[in-house]
Structure formats: structure tokens, C-alpha cells
Design a protein around this motif. Sequence first.
Motif, short mmCIF file in Angstrom:
data_model
loop_
_atom_site.label_atom_id
_atom_site.label_comp_id
_atom_site.label_asym_id
_atom_site.label_seq_id
_atom_site.Cartn_x
_atom_site.Cartn_y
_atom_site.Cartn_z
N TRP A 66 -7.82 6.59 -28.02
CA TRP A 66 -9.17 6.02 -28.00
C TRP A 66 -9.39 5.05 -29.17
CZ3 TRP A 66 -7.86 11.14 -28.33
CH2 TRP A 66 -8.29 11.89 -29.44
N THR A 67 -10.22 5.41 -30.19
CA THR A 67 -10.47 4.49 -31.32
C THR A 67 -9.91 5.05 -32.63
OG1 THR A 67 -12.63 5.52 -31.71
CG2 THR A 67 -12.59 3.59 -30.27
N GLY B 16 -5.80 2.47 -28.04
CA GLY B 16 -6.43 3.02 -26.85
C GLY B 16 -7.49 2.09 -26.28
N THR C 57 -10.44 2.62 -25.32
CA THR C 57 -11.81 2.80 -25.81
C THR C 57 -12.11 1.84 -26.95
OG1 THR C 57 -11.72 5.13 -25.15
CG2 THR C 57 -13.49 4.49 -26.63
N SER D 81 -15.63 4.20 -20.41
CA SER D 81 -16.82 4.66 -21.13
C SER D 81 -18.01 3.73 -20.93
CB SER D 81 -16.52 4.78 -22.63
OG SER D 81 -15.51 5.75 -22.86
N LYS E 88 -14.22 8.06 -17.29
CA LYS E 88 -14.14 9.30 -18.06
C LYS E 88 -15.28 10.25 -17.71
CE LYS E 88 -11.91 6.93 -21.94
NZ LYS E 88 -10.57 7.31 -21.52
N ARG F 169 -8.17 11.25 -18.79
CA ARG F 169 -8.55 11.65 -20.15
C ARG F 169 -7.44 12.48 -20.77
NH1 ARG F 169 -14.72 12.77 -21.60
NH2 ARG F 169 -13.84 11.91 -23.53
#
Length: 255
Positions: free
Chosen positions: A51-52, A77, A79, A111, A139, A170
Motif C-alpha cells: 500500500w503506502t 503499492g 494505494t 480505495s 478493496k 487485499r
Amino acid sequence: MNYTLNNIPDRTVKPRQNGLTMVMDKGLSLRQVEDFLEVAGTHTDIVKLGWTTSFVTPNLKEKLKLYRDAGIPVYFGGTLFEAFVIRNQFDDYRRVLDQYEMKFAEVSDGSIEIPHDEKCEFIRQLSTQVTVISEVGSKDEKKIFAPYKWINLMRAEIEAGSWKVIAEAREGGNVGIYRDSGEVRQGLVDEILTQIPEETIIWEAPQKAQQVWFIELIGSNVNLGNIAPAEVIPLETIRLGLRGDTFNHFLNQTK
């Protein structure tokens, strides 16, 4: 391999286009990366900094260098891409990719909601700069797409320039192509495979049962993602029919 066994499924060799193992790094330290690479680097094709996490990871450049020196591509990622886009900072995101000498990028909309033509335009623009991996699926467990929509989205993103498309699940493997119990949406997967070449899809499969299911369906050289670092060696034994879960499946096929 350390010794010879007959009737082992053939595995593609690195650098490979299918049979990929994509590993999820959720915050390994430099020493943990070194240990991981020593044990599992041979069986790892690409690493995603989840992700982040790259935003808050200390010694980020040093970590990226460890992966690169081992010959393993790494990317941020999806995100993180979404975090820049929602703030109208797409150009800043592109500069970050250059700043950290990234060769891959993930484009997703798990997201936030991005009109699909806009998402494909992001893919087209980024594909002139890096190799793009795009992700299809939300997600949000309440958002369930019909199979035809998965197919249309994947096809459009491949045509826009994605090298591979990721089927969303996920890190827990309980949304997207899976029910909230982790069970595979078998009908969905079967429909997707009637239209999208399996070698272009990376199936997120963090749970062992999910990995087994896809290996039995597609074979040793299925592309699997969101694999935990400690699960890379166990996954490779499943791919080769050397764990109880697939032991008889491959032994019967290779006799």
C-alpha cells in the motif's frame, strides 16, 4: 535444487513471464530483507512495498538497492498511486518514481473511484515511463463485480499498456476474487479465464488454500501475488508437488 527427484513439474526460469511469485513487503528492515533474499530471493520474481508503506519506511533508498542488487524488481503499492491521484498530484507521483529510480508502478482504484477511461489514461501515460502493473477489483467487500465487468476492465487495461493485471484480494485474501471467508469465487475465475490469457493475470493469493487452488487449476506456473516473505519457500514446494496439498496432484500428472 539441492538434489534430483524425478517427475517434478517444470518451472519457468527467471526472468520469467509466467509462474511469477510476487511478494508483499509490509515493512521489512534492511537486515530482514538481507535474510529474506538469502533464503528466498531465488524464488522471488517481484516485490511490492505494500500500500503506502514506502511513505513511512526508513532507509527507503537503501532497501530498494538491496532488492535491485539481488536482481529483483520492486514497486510501490497501488494505494500510493491512489493517494497522489486523489490529491491531484499525479505529476508529483511520476517525479517520485524517477526520484527513486523505479522501473515498475502499480495503477489501482481499490480505495477510490476513478472513471475507467481515466484509469486507462493513467496507465497509458505511465507506460511510457515504467512497466505498469494494474489492479482490478475493489478493496470494499460490498462491491462485487459481475464476471463480464472484470473481463472488460482487464482487457481494457491490458490494451492501455499494462504488463500484467492483478486480481484484487487485499493482503488478507477476503475480497475481490474471494468471498469474505477466503473461499475462491470459482465461477468468477472460470469466466475470466475464458477471455483473459492466464499468463497476463497475477492472482492475489495470500492464503495457502488459495495458492493450492490456483496451482491445481492452472498449474505450477500460475502467477501468484501478495505472498508473505516467509511463505515463498513453502509456496515453491506447493508449485513442485512437494507438499501434501499438491503431492498426489502433480505425481499423477508427471508419471
